[in-house]
Every structure is written in structure tokens, then in C-alpha cells.
Motif scaffolding. Structure first.
Motif, mmCIF file in Angstrom:
data_model
loop_
_atom_site.group_PDB
_atom_site.id
_atom_site.type_symbol
_atom_site.label_atom_id
_atom_site.label_comp_id
_atom_site.label_asym_id
_atom_site.label_seq_id
_atom_site.Cartn_x
_atom_site.Cartn_y
_atom_site.Cartn_z
ATOM 1 N N GLN A 6 45.009 22.049 49.126
ATOM 2 C CA GLN A 6 44.616 23.146 49.992
ATOM 3 C C GLN A 6 43.392 23.808 49.386
ATOM 4 O OE1 GLN A 6 47.758 25.868 51.116
ATOM 5 N NE2 GLN A 6 46.377 27.591 50.904
ATOM 6 N N THR A 7 42.297 23.835 50.116
ATOM 7 C CA THR A 7 41.074 24.472 49.646
ATOM 8 C C THR A 7 40.994 25.864 50.243
ATOM 9 O OG1 THR A 7 39.957 22.338 49.550
ATOM 10 C CG2 THR A 7 38.572 24.297 49.538
ATOM 11 N N MET A 8 40.858 26.842 49.389
ATOM 12 C CA MET A 8 40.825 28.219 49.834
ATOM 13 C C MET A 8 39.420 28.605 50.265
ATOM 14 S SD MET A 8 43.983 28.885 49.258
ATOM 15 C CE MET A 8 43.987 30.629 49.625
ATOM 16 N N THR A 9 39.297 29.360 51.362
ATOM 17 C CA THR A 9 38.020 29.898 51.794
ATOM 18 C C THR A 9 37.716 31.132 50.966
ATOM 19 O OG1 THR A 9 38.403 29.122 54.048
ATOM 20 C CG2 THR A 9 36.725 30.825 53.743
ATOM 21 N N ARG A 10 36.587 31.120 50.276
ATOM 22 C CA ARG A 10 36.253 32.206 49.376
ATOM 23 C C ARG A 10 35.487 33.298 50.117
ATOM 24 N NH1 ARG A 10 37.129 27.916 46.430
ATOM 25 N NH2 ARG A 10 37.899 28.116 44.306
ATOM 26 N N THR A 11 36.206 34.263 50.608
ATOM 27 C CA THR A 11 35.609 35.390 51.297
ATOM 28 C C THR A 11 35.689 36.599 50.386
ATOM 29 O OG1 THR A 11 36.364 34.503 53.406
ATOM 30 C CG2 THR A 11 35.708 36.820 53.370
ATOM 31 N N ALA A 12 34.607 37.333 50.285
ATOM 32 C CA ALA A 12 34.584 38.509 49.406
ATOM 33 C C ALA A 12 35.738 39.431 49.746
ATOM 34 C CB ALA A 12 33.252 39.231 49.552
ATOM 35 N N GLY A 13 36.521 39.814 48.727
ATOM 36 C CA GLY A 13 37.632 40.725 48.939
ATOM 37 C C GLY A 13 38.915 40.055 49.374
ATOM 38 N N ALA A 14 38.868 38.750 49.718
ATOM 39 C CA ALA A 14 40.065 38.050 50.182
ATOM 40 C C ALA A 14 40.982 37.733 49.012
ATOM 41 C CB ALA A 14 39.677 36.776 50.908
ATOM 42 N N THR A 15 42.278 37.756 49.263
ATOM 43 C CA THR A 15 43.259 37.380 48.248
ATOM 44 C C THR A 15 44.144 36.276 48.804
ATOM 45 O OG1 THR A 15 44.792 39.105 48.998
ATOM 46 C CG2 THR A 15 43.281 39.668 47.195
ATOM 47 N N ASP A 16 44.712 35.481 47.895
ATOM 48 C CA ASP A 16 45.584 34.395 48.322
ATOM 49 C C ASP A 16 47.040 34.846 48.308
ATOM 50 O OD1 ASP A 16 46.377 34.397 45.673
ATOM 51 O OD2 ASP A 16 45.210 32.639 45.127
ATOM 52 N N SER A 17 47.963 33.882 48.472
ATOM 53 C CA SER A 17 49.384 34.219 48.584
ATOM 54 C C SER A 17 49.992 34.712 47.286
ATOM 55 C CB SER A 17 50.175 33.000 49.086
ATOM 56 O OG SER A 17 50.084 31.936 48.156
ATOM 57 N N LEU A 18 49.245 34.583 46.171
ATOM 58 C CA LEU A 18 49.713 35.102 44.886
ATOM 59 C C LEU A 18 48.997 36.392 44.507
ATOM 60 C CD1 LEU A 18 50.022 31.820 42.788
ATOM 61 C CD2 LEU A 18 51.843 33.106 43.903
ATOM 62 N N GLY A 19 48.166 36.885 45.402
ATOM 63 C CA GLY A 19 47.467 38.139 45.145
ATOM 64 C C GLY A 19 46.188 37.998 44.351
ATOM 65 N N CYS A 20 45.719 36.748 44.121
ATOM 66 C CA CYS A 20 44.473 36.523 43.376
ATOM 67 C C CYS A 20 43.268 36.652 44.294
ATOM 68 C CB CYS A 20 44.470 35.127 42.754
ATOM 69 S SG CYS A 20 45.756 34.851 41.520
ATOM 70 N N SER A 21 42.192 37.198 43.776
ATOM 71 C CA SER A 21 40.941 37.272 44.532
ATOM 72 C C SER A 21 40.321 35.883 44.587
ATOM 73 C CB SER A 21 39.975 38.255 43.867
ATOM 74 O OG SER A 21 38.722 38.227 44.504
ATOM 75 N N THR A 22 40.177 35.309 45.780
ATOM 76 C CA THR A 22 39.680 33.936 45.909
ATOM 77 C C THR A 22 38.202 33.817 45.594
ATOM 78 O OG1 THR A 22 39.261 34.258 48.275
ATOM 79 C CG2 THR A 22 41.425 33.417 47.643
ATOM 80 N N SER A 23 37.462 34.915 45.662
ATOM 81 C CA SER A 23 36.008 34.840 45.463
ATOM 82 C C SER A 23 35.626 34.547 44.016
ATOM 83 C CB SER A 23 35.343 36.146 45.916
ATOM 84 O OG SER A 23 35.810 37.230 45.134
ATOM 85 N N VAL A 24 36.531 34.781 43.059
ATOM 86 C CA VAL A 24 36.189 34.597 41.641
ATOM 87 C C VAL A 24 36.745 33.294 41.067
ATOM 88 C CG1 VAL A 24 36.100 37.077 41.268
ATOM 89 C CG2 VAL A 24 38.235 35.841 40.821
ATOM 90 N N LEU A 25 37.488 32.529 41.868
ATOM 91 C CA LEU A 25 38.141 31.338 41.349
ATOM 92 C C LEU A 25 37.182 30.149 41.337
ATOM 93 C CD1 LEU A 25 41.628 31.605 43.093
ATOM 94 C CD2 LEU A 25 41.065 32.150 40.718
ATOM 95 N N SER A 26 37.098 29.484 40.191
ATOM 96 C CA SER A 26 36.288 28.277 40.090
ATOM 97 C C SER A 26 37.111 27.024 40.366
ATOM 98 C CB SER A 26 35.667 28.177 38.688
ATOM 99 O OG SER A 26 36.674 28.178 37.691
ATOM 100 N N ALA A 27 38.420 27.122 40.239
ATOM 101 C CA ALA A 27 39.332 26.026 40.573
ATOM 102 C C ALA A 27 40.520 26.631 41.302
ATOM 103 C CB ALA A 27 39.791 25.292 39.320
ATOM 104 N N ASP A 28 40.852 26.056 42.448
ATOM 105 C CA ASP A 28 41.946 26.585 43.267
ATOM 106 C C ASP A 28 42.548 25.433 44.059
ATOM 107 O OD1 ASP A 28 43.726 28.176 44.555
ATOM 108 O OD2 ASP A 28 42.259 29.276 45.752
ATOM 109 N N HIS A 29 43.536 24.743 43.468
ATOM 110 C CA HIS A 29 44.116 23.553 44.071
ATOM 111 C C HIS A 29 45.613 23.753 44.299
ATOM 112 C CE1 HIS A 29 40.682 21.324 41.859
ATOM 113 N NE2 HIS A 29 40.294 21.645 43.070
#
Length: 302
Positions: A6-29
Motif C-alpha cells: 500500500q503506497t500512501m499519498t503524501r499530503t501535507a498534514g495528512a496522517t495514516d492509520s497509526l497517526g504518523c504524518s505521511t509527508s515526512v516518511l521516506s519508507a511506508d510499506h
């Protein structure tokens, strides 16, 4: 058994299902495997952020740090802790409580979501009440779990390049490790089975060799033998000296050797006949076991 990234869409301010900010992640699998969801989340360089997860009915979360120097301050309400995680340090926490923490330093975590089904089975196996099958830990060193996690990391990035049975076997090993090392009390019901009767070994091997991909599943075979996945995995290994996946690979390679030596089938045809997903997969596995490519082995055999 399904596996997907699952590739996360990195939108400023967006968080994933674990509460992490997706915009700062360099790896998200993400990789889904029966009763587990495996994730790898990493940020490049020194990292500072806040994570928050509201209470939800979602089982347990296991985290294992893949790098040194991760500091985390926070936790569940009334249980705030300040921990420094180095490579191989693990935690287990519930999803059914609000969780919030600030994170500083290097960030590269392998995360395992344990489904409610797995938690329920753990409670049955350990004969413990609700929520008491596995101990909750923070910053517990577990290098074995780290090595299991690192073996799965490549599959998270490229699941189609890996045999589903290999992924399931690693998932089963992770589950068995957690049950053995983090259970709240000694005693495992059917996991006390040490070996399989010869008749059950033959049946398990027949199912592994069935050639029906949906049937080549540790969970399916364990159910047919009236064992837990963890109990079957350990009993098969102790009975044969190898894991189910290793045994099946050996059979496929033996079949491939015979075809290479006695037929003019192309390498693609040999690969598909022997149960490999494609020629590349066949060549990679054959080379690892034989120390040379299938084509070179065929030339030498002839």
C-alpha cells in the motif's frame, strides 16, 4: 493468503492509520498476511514528530526498531514513559486505549498489527483471560524479532517477487516467537506437539505438493491436521528437519534437476512446471541452492 503493498499519498498534514504524518516518511510499506499486517515506516535523517492513535477495536501493535537512537516520550493516558530505542528494541501495546507520543532521533520501525483473531487464539492457547495472553513491553531488546523483521523488509517493498508460502512461513515464525517469548504464563495447548505421526507427515507433504496455490498454505494444512499454525510449523520442522517452505523448495528443485537433465523444456517451462512464479524466481532460488544458474547446471549435467 494475500500480499499487497500500500503506497500512501503524501499530503501535507495528512496522517495514516497509526497517526504518523505521511509527508515526512521516506519508507511506508504495508504487507497483509492472514492474521498480521506488517508495516515498515522510516524517515530520513534525524526526525521529530508527534503521533496519536485514538482507541479502537484493532488488536495489538508490535514495533521493533531497525536503527539506533530513537527516543519516544508518551504512551497511554496515565502511563507516560520516556524511552530510548536502539536497533532490536521492541514494544507491544494495545489499540483499545488512546495513545500519544513525541518522537525524536532516527526513525525506522518494523510494525506488526496482530489481528483480534490472533489475540483470541493466543488467549485460548495460553489459557489466559482477555487481554492477558501477551505481555505488554516497552523497549525490550529482541534481536531475534529484528532478524525476522529484516527478512520480511524486502517482501514489503516487492511482494510479487516472493513466494506467498515464504511470506506466510515468516509470518508464522513471527507469531510463534511472540507466543513463546511474550506469553504471560507457561503452557501451550496443541503447540506442545513435538513431532507429527508419519501418516500426518505424509498428508502434510501431499498437501504441500498439491500444486493448488490456494491450498499451499500453512494455515490450511494446520487446520486439516487439527493443529494451530504455530504447532504445525514446529512439529513439521522437528519431524523432517526442515520447515514446510524449505521442504517444498527442495522438492521443486529436485524436480527441476530431473527436467533439466532429461528433457529439452525451456527454462520458463521448467520453472512453471515446478511451481515457480516465473523464470526469474526459479533462477534466483536455483542459483542460491546450486551455486550456478539452471542453464549452466544443465550444460554440466549433459
Amino acid at each position: 493468503m494475500s500480499a499487497q503493498v500500500q503506497t500512501m499519498t503524501r499530503t501535507a498534514g495528512a496522517t495514516d492509520s497509526l497517526g504518523c504524518s505521511t509527508s515526512v516518511l521516506s519508507a511506508d510499506h504495508v504487507l497483509c498476511s492472514n492474521e498480521f499486517v506488517f508495516r515498515r515506516k522510516a524517515a530520513s535523517g534525524l526526525h521529530h514528530s508527534h503521533v496519536a492513535t485514538p482507541a479502537q477495536d484493532r488488536g495489538l501493535l508490535v514495533g521493533i526498531s531497525l536503527v539506533d537512537g530513537h527516543r519516544r516520550k508518551g504512551g497511554e493516558a496515565g502511563r507516560v514513559q520516556d524511552r530510548l530505542f536502539d536497533r532490536g528494541d521492541a514494544y507491544i501495546r494495545d489499540f483499545d486505549n488512546d495513545y500519544a507520543a513525541t518522537m525524536d532521533g532516527y526513525f525506522d520501525f518494523f510494525l506488526i498489527e496482530l489481528s483480534q483473531k490472533f489475540v483470541d487464539e493466543a488467549e485460548r492457547i495460553t489459557d489466559r483471560g482477555k487481554g492477558r495472553a501477551l505481555s505488554r513491553v516497552q523497549g525490550h531488546e529482541d534481536q531475534i524479532l529484528r532478524h525476522l523483521a529484516q527478512a520480511l523488509v524486502p517482501a514489503l517493498a516487492q511482494p510479487d517477487a516472493f513466494d506467498p508460502l515464504f511470506i506466510e512461513q515468516l509470518a508464522t515464525a513471527v507469531g510463534a516467537h511472540l507466543l513463546h517469548n511474550y506469553r504471560s504464563q507457561n503452557g501451550l495447548a496443541d503447540d506442545n506437539v513435538s513431532t507429527l505421526a508419519p501418516m500426518l507427515v505424509r498428508r502434510a507433504k501431499e498437501m504441500l505438493m498439491s500444486g493448488e496455490d490456494e491450498k499451499v498454505s500453512i494455515a490450511h494444512i494446520a487446520e486439516a491436521l487439527n493443529l494451530s499454525r504455530h504447532g504445525f510449523f514446529r512439529a513439521f520442522r522437528d519431524s523432517t528437519g526442515v520447515t514446510p517452505y524449505q521442504w517444498l523448495l527442495n522438492q521443486r528443485i529436485d524436480h527441476a534437476r530431473r527436467l533439466l537433465a532429461t528433457t529439452d523444456l525451456t527454462l520458463v517451462e521448467v520453472a512453471l512446471t515446478c511451481g515457480f512464479s516465473d523464470q526469474s524466481h526459479f533462477t534466483r532460488v536455483f542459483g542460491r541452492i546450486e551455486g550456478m544458474s539452471p542453464g549452466r547446471w544443465r550444460d554440466r549435467a549433459r
